[in-house]
Design a protein around this motif. Structure first.
Motif, PDB file in Angstrom:
ATOM      1  N   ILE A  93       0.543  -1.199   0.294  1.00 28.48           N
ATOM      2  CA  ILE A  93      -0.204  -0.031   0.108  1.00 28.48           C
ATOM      3  C   ILE A  93       0.705   1.334   0.210  1.00 28.48           C
ATOM      4  O   ILE A  93       2.018   1.449   0.502  1.00 28.48           O
ATOM      5  N   MET A  94       0.312   2.197  -0.849  1.00 30.05           N
ATOM      6  CA  MET A  94       1.404   3.016  -1.422  1.00 30.05           C
ATOM      7  C   MET A  94       0.386   4.740  -0.840  1.00 30.05           C
ATOM      8  O   MET A  94      -0.579   5.019  -0.954  1.00 30.05           O
ATOM      9  N   PRO A  95       0.903   5.124   0.165  1.00 32.60           N
ATOM     10  CA  PRO A  95       0.065   6.703   1.368  1.00 32.60           C
ATOM     11  C   PRO A  95       0.073   7.347   0.250  1.00 32.60           C
ATOM     12  O   PRO A  95       0.714   7.682  -1.193  1.00 32.60           O
ATOM     13  N   ASN A  96      -0.952   8.179  -0.160  1.00 30.20           N
ATOM     14  CA  ASN A  96      -1.189  10.002  -0.323  1.00 30.20           C
ATOM     15  C   ASN A  96      -0.113  10.575  -0.423  1.00 30.20           C
ATOM     16  O   ASN A  96      -0.452  10.698   1.592  1.00 30.20           O
ATOM     17  N   MET A  97       1.415  11.389  -1.190  1.00 26.35           N
ATOM     18  CA  MET A  97       1.777  11.564  -0.767  1.00 26.35           C
ATOM     19  C   MET A  97       1.414  13.014  -0.002  1.00 26.35           C
ATOM     20  O   MET A  97       2.468  14.313   0.445  1.00 26.35           O
ATOM     21  N   LEU A  98      -0.464  13.477  -0.919  1.00 27.92           N
ATOM     22  CA  LEU A  98      -0.937  14.483   0.616  1.00 27.92           C
ATOM     23  C   LEU A  98      -1.547  14.068   1.500  1.00 27.92           C
ATOM     24  O   LEU A  98      -1.356  15.496   2.518  1.00 27.92           O
ATOM     25  N   ASP A  99      -1.844  13.452   2.433  1.00 27.04           N
ATOM     26  CA  ASP A  99      -1.787  13.207   3.530  1.00 27.04           C
ATOM     27  C   ASP A  99      -0.829  13.894   4.403  1.00 27.04           C
ATOM     28  O   ASP A  99       0.511  14.179   4.078  1.00 27.04           O
ATOM     29  N   THR A 100      -1.415  14.376   5.444  1.00 21.82           N
ATOM     30  CA  THR A 100      -0.182  14.358   6.982  1.00 21.82           C
ATOM     31  C   THR A 100      -0.205  13.203   7.293  1.00 21.82           C
ATOM     32  O   THR A 100      -1.005  12.518   7.475  1.00 21.82           O
ATOM     33  N   THR A 101       0.817  13.603   8.506  1.00 22.66           N
ATOM     34  CA  THR A 101       1.608  12.067   8.958  1.00 22.66           C
ATOM     35  C   THR A 101       1.909  13.182  10.729  1.00 22.66           C
ATOM     36  O   THR A 101       2.649  14.156  10.094  1.00 22.66           O
ATOM     37  N   ILE A 102       2.584  12.522  11.883  1.00 19.89           N
ATOM     38  CA  ILE A 102       3.159  13.223  12.885  1.00 19.89           C
ATOM     39  C   ILE A 102       4.279  13.158  12.436  1.00 19.89           C
ATOM     40  O   ILE A 102       5.599  12.143  11.403  1.00 19.89           O
ATOM     41  N   ALA A 103       5.328  14.361  12.792  1.00 26.50           N
ATOM     42  CA  ALA A 103       6.385  14.266  12.369  1.00 26.50           C
ATOM     43  C   ALA A 103       7.702  12.963  13.367  1.00 26.50           C
ATOM     44  O   ALA A 103       6.484  12.655  14.525  1.00 26.50           O
ATOM     45  N   ARG A 104       8.305  12.599  13.117  1.00 27.47           N
ATOM     46  CA  ARG A 104       8.719  11.424  13.874  1.00 27.47           C
ATOM     47  C   ARG A 104       9.611  12.128  15.383  1.00 27.47           C
ATOM     48  O   ARG A 104      10.590  13.156  14.993  1.00 27.47           O
ATOM     49  N   GLY A 105       9.309  11.505  16.104  1.00 31.75           N
ATOM     50  CA  GLY A 105       9.973  11.516  17.401  1.00 31.75           C
ATOM     51  C   GLY A 105       9.055  13.119  18.167  1.00 31.75           C
ATOM     52  O   GLY A 105       8.977  13.219  19.342  1.00 31.75           O
ATOM     53  N   ARG A 106       7.756  13.407  17.737  1.00 35.11           N
ATOM     54  CA  ARG A 106       6.414  13.895  18.406  1.00 35.11           C
ATOM     55  C   ARG A 106       5.375  13.626  18.976  1.00 35.11           C
ATOM     56  O   ARG A 106       4.849  12.254  17.792  1.00 35.11           O
ATOM     57  N   SER A 107       4.579  13.650  19.279  1.00 32.25           N
ATOM     58  CA  SER A 107       3.519  13.027  19.594  1.00 32.25           C
ATOM     59  C   SER A 107       1.962  13.489  19.396  1.00 32.25           C
ATOM     60  O   SER A 107       2.180  15.244  19.007  1.00 32.25           O
ATOM     61  N   ARG A 108       1.412  12.838  18.632  1.00 28.93           N
ATOM     62  CA  ARG A 108      -0.014  13.557  18.325  1.00 28.93           C
ATOM     63  C   ARG A 108      -1.375  14.211  18.943  1.00 28.93           C
ATOM     64  O   ARG A 108      -1.313  15.750  18.935  1.00 28.93           O
ATOM     65  N   GLY A 109      -1.033  13.561  20.183  1.00 29.68           N
ATOM     66  CA  GLY A 109      -1.740  13.785  21.333  1.00 29.68           C
ATOM     67  C   GLY A 109      -0.650  14.841  22.167  1.00 29.68           C
ATOM     68  O   GLY A 109      -1.690  16.119  22.940  1.00 29.68           O
ATOM     69  N   ARG A 110      -0.615  15.799  21.958  1.00 33.08           N
ATOM     70  CA  ARG A 110       0.782  16.386  22.775  1.00 33.08           C
ATOM     71  C   ARG A 110       0.361  18.251  21.091  1.00 33.08           C
ATOM     72  O   ARG A 110       1.521  18.797  21.651  1.00 33.08           O
ATOM     73  N   GLY A 111      -0.067  17.738  20.352  1.00 39.76           N
ATOM     74  CA  GLY A 111      -0.169  18.681  19.395  1.00 39.76           C
ATOM     75  C   GLY A 111       1.139  18.395  18.563  1.00 39.76           C
ATOM     76  O   GLY A 111       1.902  20.101  18.327  1.00 39.76           O
ATOM     77  N   GLY A 112       2.358  17.268  18.367  1.00 35.95           N
ATOM     78  CA  GLY A 112       3.128  18.007  17.401  1.00 35.95           C
ATOM     79  C   GLY A 112       2.969  18.299  16.102  1.00 35.95           C
ATOM     80  O   GLY A 112       2.099  18.314  15.763  1.00 35.95           O
ATOM     81  N   GLN A 113       4.380  18.498  15.576  1.00 36.61           N
ATOM     82  CA  GLN A 113       3.863  18.984  14.119  1.00 36.61           C
ATOM     83  C   GLN A 113       4.065  18.022  13.248  1.00 36.61           C
ATOM     84  O   GLN A 113       3.797  17.407  13.060  1.00 36.61           O
ATOM     85  N   LEU A 114       2.549  18.797  12.462  1.00 38.12           N
ATOM     86  CA  LEU A 114       2.518  17.226  10.816  1.00 38.12           C
ATOM     87  C   LEU A 114       2.691  17.520   9.776  1.00 38.12           C
ATOM     88  O   LEU A 114       2.967  19.216   9.383  1.00 38.12           O
ATOM     89  N   VAL A 115       3.102  16.452   9.706  1.00 31.89           N
ATOM     90  CA  VAL A 115       4.134  16.932   8.145  1.00 31.89           C
ATOM     91  C   VAL A 115       3.717  16.215   6.937  1.00 31.89           C
ATOM     92  O   VAL A 115       2.996  14.943   6.988  1.00 31.89           O
ATOM     93  N   THR A 116       3.794  16.597   5.709  1.00 33.13           N
ATOM     94  CA  THR A 116       3.023  15.871   4.423  1.00 33.13           C
ATOM     95  C   THR A 116       4.060  14.255   3.949  1.00 33.13           C
ATOM     96  O   THR A 116       5.319  14.391   4.843  1.00 33.13           O
ATOM     97  N   TYR A 117       3.455  13.353   3.843  1.00 32.25           N
ATOM     98  CA  TYR A 117       3.587  12.337   3.955  1.00 32.25           C
ATOM     99  C   TYR A 117       4.973  12.694   2.423  1.00 32.25           C
ATOM    100  O   TYR A 117       6.821  11.918   2.689  1.00 32.25           O
ATOM    101  N   GLN A 118       4.731  13.730   1.511  1.00 36.14           N
ATOM    102  CA  GLN A 118       6.218  14.235   0.725  1.00 36.14           C
ATOM    103  C   GLN A 118       7.311  14.663   1.339  1.00 36.14           C
ATOM    104  O   GLN A 118       7.918  14.464   0.388  1.00 36.14           O
ATOM    105  N   HIS A 119       6.881  15.936   2.087  1.00 35.44           N
ATOM    106  CA  HIS A 119       8.058  15.932   2.743  1.00 35.44           C
ATOM    107  C   HIS A 119       8.695  15.164   3.708  1.00 35.44           C
ATOM    108  O   HIS A 119       9.713  15.747   3.790  1.00 35.44           O
ATOM    109  N   HIS A 120       8.177  14.235   4.330  1.00 32.06           N
ATOM    110  CA  HIS A 120       8.680  13.444   5.446  1.00 32.06           C
ATOM    111  C   HIS A 120       9.866  12.519   4.422  1.00 32.06           C
ATOM    112  O   HIS A 120      10.627  12.408   4.849  1.00 32.06           O
TER     113      HIS A 120
END
Length: 860
Positions: free
Chosen positions: A630-657
């Motif tokens: 499965i290949m993700p949509n490059m425009l969808d967002t994901t949490i930046a590595r090393g950050r917590s989603r519950g604590r409001g971590g930075q979101l980046v797109t798969y393309q950026h990651h």
């Protein structure tokens, strides 16, 4: 009945007899009984050597030995030990100022010591920078030209004095007309002002003590004049048979040395079913060659030539002649040293030395000099071992123009490392850190540049360990891969061909194994489907829940888009560094081409960073589509590595990651590491060397910088030579840019070869000398690493008691096999014969060829 005196007794009247002890008498009686009954366990060859007495030298007039025989006295006899005195090769010292006098050796081994020194020859360091000292108001020193005029002359580096080689070995009692006898053996001569006069007076007339010592040396070398040979009356037919047996033995020794096989067996008795490679191969030859069978079966019991001592002597002769060919090829040329240390199978630290030089044909050559055991790996210990090895082979530290080591602190230390100790003695021995080691450090650094890549290689190691954890899983992986290949061939997805679709397996990546990361990823991509199937089987049939859980987690990671993307990226990146690593490991690689290759690789990486994202991304998508990942949509967002989603971590797109946090980070790290690790490219030495790059018709050619490079080697270029060099460089660049035969040369090594072929090395001698100095600078220590690989083949866990000299001799013949195989049999047998006192001598006629083993028997 009247008792007749033997011939030997007439030559021993002048010597005061020494009565043996009772234990020695009993030992001799027992030995005689064993020889007569054939019940001795001592090898026959050893008995042969023991049965031959040392040559008796005639007494000199005036000697205290010429005395009237005195009747036995009541004084107590000197005490002797029952233990046999054995020759220790470590007591042979090359430097004459540090040697132990011959008189201090036990009388039973003096002849062995003399023969060992004769085989080594006088100590004549060629190319050594002899120190100067004030004598009669002028600075004077020893002259190297004296070696050619006086072949017996020796020089002590430790004492800065001259000695006499003949006089040391066969010193005669002093007479009134002797000049400087003690000075030439104990203190040495250091009066350089009157040296030639002292040398002439030391040689003296025909009957001088020096000439007497020389005559003794010549007689000692000529074993045919030995009294034992005169008494025994060995016939020519016996000598021919002896030669035939030696030729058979040498053929067996050659085969075992070239294949790195063991000589001895656990049980070498006649009833043994496996007597070891040496004896078994002799039996095999006797079954297939009737001549060899007749020669060996009819040999006297004390001349079978099959004892371990004969094997080692023959191997030593092969190694010494192989090394001699290398040293003769080097001559007085400049050279570089490649040094490294490693632990062998017996947990002993061994130091290997490889020499790099340019031969008479302009070819860059790297030759193995030897391996030596070092008590510890401190820089001082390594320097001492290196000095001893170079001096033992007649090489001077002053002729070194480069040194190459790995990155260990004891080797490359700027203040206390081995390279600093060598530079303190020779400032022209420029140190080059092994390029291949530096490149591997670059790869290791890139593999740990960011958390995503670090996790990827950790998962890869777990995958390799999991699927290879047992023989059952290993077989399953091989079978699944085989079945996939068969299906691919049937469906025309892959094509057959020579060398294609071979059975393979996963290899674990290692930080110290060059190219292992790239090999692991390539095989993982090739065996992708088979690895997934094995992991699925482990999930179903794993022995424990932990193993099942681990396999399930690895399956999930492998089928993620990020894992596949990093795999494709690292295969692409490491492929470029792996190609560079293979080029750097070539024996004939030169520093100019190596620097150019690094620059080209750096430019390729920069181009990949600017324009390679689309290619990597498209390749990853095709692979995912083929294996249903499965290949993700490059425009969808994901949490930046090393950050917590519950604590409001930075979101980046798969393309950026994928593009910026992985792709750009890896390539930026690679560019930075290449620039940092290969900082030597920016040094003044290599900046000047870069002007000799022949690409694009010597586009970087700069006469002023090349003259500056020559001025760095001020020991090789005098001030007047620098003026002439500028003129020769102008002539050189004019010819190479205007003649078509030079245009195809894109490597400096080819330029040197072409200069020799066309005679330009003599016309433009200063230019060729400068190119030669550049070519001998080391690039990588791959030759030393190959030597350690050979050591692991020769000295294994089952052969871990191998002595150091035995190991060194075998490694020399195994590694330098091209030289060893070209050495003629007669030269090896001649050297073997001169090593010790032999009971039978070789015939005067030419040595029989190995192919005619049965000729002697057929004539009978």
């Amino acid at each position: 009945m009247k008792r007749h005196r033997s011939i030997r007794s007439f030559f021993s009247l002048a010597v005061t007899p020494v009565m043996p002890t009772q234990s020695q008498i009993n030992t001799n009686l027992n030995l005689s009984e064993e020889v007569e009954t054939g019940a001795s366990n001592i090898p026959n060859d050893v008995l042969t050597e023991m049965s031959v007495d040392a040559p008796v030298e005639p007494p000199v007039e005036g000697s205290p030995l010429v005395e009237e025989i005195q009747p036995p006295s009541n004084d107590p006899l000197p005490t002797t030990t029952n233990a046999a005195i054995e020759f220790d090769p470590t007591e042979i010292v090359v430097d004459p100022g540090l040697r132990k006098p011959i008189e201090e050796y036990d009388i039973n081994i003096r002849d062995i010591v003399r023969r060992e020194y004769l085989l080594r020859g006088p100590c004549q360091p060629i190319g050594y920078l002899y120190p100067k000292k004030i004598q009669s108001g002028r600075k004077r020193s020893f002259l190297e030209s004296w070696f050619k005029k006086y072949s017996w002359l020796e020089y002590s580096v430790n004492e800065d004095a001259a000695f006499c080689f003949y006089y040391y070995l066969f010193k005669q009692p002093r007479r009134g007309d002797n000049f400087g006898g003690d000075a030439f053996t104990t203190e040495g001569v250091s009066n350089w002002k009157n040296a030639t006069q002292i040398f002439r007076e030391h040689v003296g007339k025909v009957d001088s003590l020096h000439n007497c010592a020389r005559q003794h040396c010549e007689d000692f070398r000529n074993q045919r004049q030995n009294m034992d040979n005169v008494i025994q009356k060995i016939t020519k037919e016996q000598q021919e048979e002896y030669l035939g047996r030696l030729t058979v033995i040498l053929a067996v020794v050659r085969f075992l040395l070239l294949q790195g096989l063991a000589f001895r067996g656990h049980d070498e008795s006649r009833t043994s079913s496996n007597k070891g490679n040496f004896l078994e191969l002799i039996d095999w030859l006797k079954m297939r060659d009737e001549g060899a069978k007749i020669l060996l079966d009819n040999a006297p019991g004390n001349n079978l030539l099959t004892s371990p001592f004969i094997q080692k002597d023959m191997c030593e002769a092969c190694a010494k002649l192989t090394t001699k060919v290398i040293l003769d090829d080097i001559g007085d040329k400049k050279f570089s040293i490649l040094v490294d240390e490693s632990r062998d199978a017996s947990i002993k630290e061994q130091m290997a030395v490889v020499l790099r030089y340019v031969n008479d044909k302009g070819h860059v050559i790297e030759r193995f000099l030897g391996v030596q055991h070092v008590p510890d790996t401190t820089s001082a210990a390594l320097k001492g071992a290196l000095d001893a090895m170079l001096l033992a082979h007649g090489l001077s530290m002053n002729n070194i123009r480069g040194q190459g080591y790995d990155g260990a602190s004891n080797m490359r230390g700027e203040f206390n490392g081995l390279q600093r100790l060598v530079l303190d003695e020779n400032p022209y021995a420029f140190y080059i850190h092994c390029f291949a080691h530096q490149l591997q450090l670059v790869v290791v650094s890139v593999a740990k540049c960011c958390s995503s890549v670090t996790d990827f290689f950790n998962y890869t190691t777990l995958i390799v360990n999991t699927v290879n954890a047992s023989c059952k899983r290993h077989d399953q992986l091989a079978q699944e891969h085989h079945d996939n290949l068969v299906r691919g061939l049937e469906n025309d997805e892959i094509f057959s061909g020579r060398g294609k679709n071979q059975q393979t397996n996963l290899a674990r990546p290692g930080d110290t194994r060059w190219g292992s990361h790239h090999k692991t990823l390539c095989r993982l991509q090739l065996m992708w489907q088979a690895v997934l199937e094995v992991l699925e089987n482990i999930c179903d049939d794993g022995p424990t829940s932990t193993t099942k859980t681990c396999a399930a987690g690895l399956l999930k990671q492998m089928e993620s888009f990020e894992f596949v993307l990093i795999m494709h990226l690292m295969i692409k990146v490491l492929g470029k560094t792996n190609d560079l690593s293979q080029c750097l490991q070539r024996k004939d690689q030169n520093i100019v081409h190596a620097v150019a290759l690094i620059g080209a690789t750096l430019q390729k990486v920069k181009d990949l960073r600017e324009h390679g994202w689309e290619e990597i991304f498209e390749g990853t998508k095709r692979f995912c589509a083929k294996h249903n990942i499965i290949m993700p949509n490059m425009l969808d967002t994901t949490i930046a590595r090393g950050r917590s989603r519950g604590r409001g971590g930075q979101l980046v797109t798969y393309q950026h990651h994928f593009h910026h946090e992985i792709f750009n980070v890896v390539l930026d790290q690679l560019i930075v590491e290449l620039n940092n690790r290969f900082g030597e490219r920016s040094t003044q030495l290599l900046k000047c060397i870069a002007c000799l790059d022949p690409r694009n018709s010597f586009a970087n050619f700069d006469i002023s910088k090349l003259v500056e490079l020559a001025s760095i080697y001020d020991a090789d270029f005098k001030p007047y030579d620098l003026i002439l060099l500028g003129e020769q460089l102008e002539t050189f660049i004019h010819e190479v840019r205007n003649e078509t035969k030079w245009s195809s040369c894109n490597d400096l090594g080819k330029i040197a070869e072409l200069m020799v072929d066309t005679g330009k090395d003599g016309d433009l001698d200063l230019v060729y000398r400068l190119i030669e100095l550049v070519l001998i600078l080391p690039v990588a220590t791959a030759s030393v690493e190959r030597a350690f690989s050979a050591m692991n083949i020769i000295k294994t866990e089952l052969r871990n008691k191998m002595a150091d000299d035995w190991l060194n001799h075998r490694m020399v013949c195994y590694i330098e096999r091209d030289i060893f195989t070209a050495i003629e049999n007669d030269k090896i047998l001649k050297h073997y014969q001169d090593m010790r006192k032999r009971r039978i001598q070789l015939p005067h006629s030419s040595v029989a060829s190995t192919s005619g083993l049965g000729s002697i028997a057929e004539e009978e």
